[in-house]
Design a protein around this motif. Structure first.
Motif, short mmCIF file in Angstrom:
data_model
loop_
_atom_site.label_atom_id
_atom_site.label_comp_id
_atom_site.label_asym_id
_atom_site.label_seq_id
_atom_site.Cartn_x
_atom_site.Cartn_y
_atom_site.Cartn_z
N TYR A 28 57.06 64.44 69.00
CA TYR A 28 58.07 65.03 69.88
C TYR A 28 57.90 64.55 71.32
CZ TYR A 28 58.94 68.22 65.97
OH TYR A 28 59.22 68.75 64.75
N ALA A 29 56.64 64.46 71.77
CA ALA A 29 56.40 63.99 73.15
C ALA A 29 56.80 62.52 73.28
CB ALA A 29 54.93 64.18 73.50
N ARG A 30 56.57 61.71 72.26
CA ARG A 30 57.00 60.30 72.30
C ARG A 30 58.51 60.22 72.46
NH1 ARG A 30 53.56 56.32 71.24
NH2 ARG A 30 51.60 56.77 70.19
N ARG A 31 59.23 61.03 71.70
CA ARG A 31 60.69 61.02 71.78
C ARG A 31 61.16 61.53 73.15
NH1 ARG A 31 61.82 63.57 65.84
NH2 ARG A 31 61.28 61.71 64.65
N LYS A 32 60.55 62.60 73.62
CA LYS A 32 60.95 63.22 74.89
C LYS A 32 60.77 62.25 76.05
CE LYS A 32 60.01 67.26 77.78
NZ LYS A 32 59.23 68.51 77.88
N TYR A 33 59.65 61.51 76.05
CA TYR A 33 59.35 60.63 77.18
C TYR A 33 59.61 59.16 76.86
CZ TYR A 33 57.42 64.88 78.99
OH TYR A 33 57.27 66.18 79.42
N LYS A 34 60.24 58.89 75.70
CA LYS A 34 60.63 57.55 75.29
C LYS A 34 59.45 56.57 75.33
CE LYS A 34 65.38 58.24 76.82
NZ LYS A 34 65.36 59.65 76.71
N ILE A 35 58.38 56.95 74.61
CA ILE A 35 57.18 56.12 74.52
C ILE A 35 57.04 55.69 73.05
CG2 ILE A 35 54.68 56.05 74.81
CD1 ILE A 35 55.07 58.29 76.94
#
Length: 152
Positions: A28-35
């Motif tokens: 979810y954090a990867r998607r949120k911060y586009k990483i």
């Protein structure tokens, strides 16, 4: 005994569920911060989430090993209680770390202390099992370091 073994098995399952939850939080954090993978650098919140998940995953095999050895050779009830406290402290560690790096410290110390306790229980149980110490000699063996220092 069977119910305590079931409790220890459930702790393994809870642990795997926690690890899955932590991994999902990284996604979810990867998607949120586009990483995109395999990148591990980026927004500080992502980096904290990623490190918290990695740290919890690194210690899980140690926890499971100590849980089972202590449960088999020491005492299942005491071990189960320590296991539940450890899992709770790792959840709090993850939650604290994702908020701020300093938020991980209290739960980190608690989980480390619980791992040391499980190690002590496992070693005590193994010693008692393989040395076949009677309860009176077991007590004497535990009290021996205290007798040397005059505390007993």
């Amino acid at each position: 005994t069977a119910s305590l073994i079931a409790l220890m098995i459930s702790q393994c399952l809870i642990g795997w569920m926690l690890l899955s939850y932590f991994a999902m939080q990284v996604i979810y954090a990867r998607r949120k911060y586009k990483i995109a993978p395999p990148e591990t650098r980026g927004h500080p919140e992502f980096e904290r989430t990623f490190r918290a998940q990695a740290n919890c995953s690194e210690y899980f095999p140690i926890f499971i090993s100590l849980l089972w050895v202590a449960g088999i050779f020491f005492h299942q009830g005491v071990t189960a209680a320590c296991g539940l406290l450890y899992l709770y402290s790792r959840l709090k560690y993850f939650q604290g770390y994702t908020q701020a790096a300093q938020g991980r410290l209290g739960p980190l110390y608690a989980s480390a202390w619980l791992l040391w306790l499980l190690l002590g229980l496992a070693l005590s149980g193994l010693l008692a099992h393989f040395l076949e110490l009677s309860s009176s000699s077991w007590t004497a063996a535990l009290a021996w370091p205290l007798q040397i220092h005059g505390a007993w």
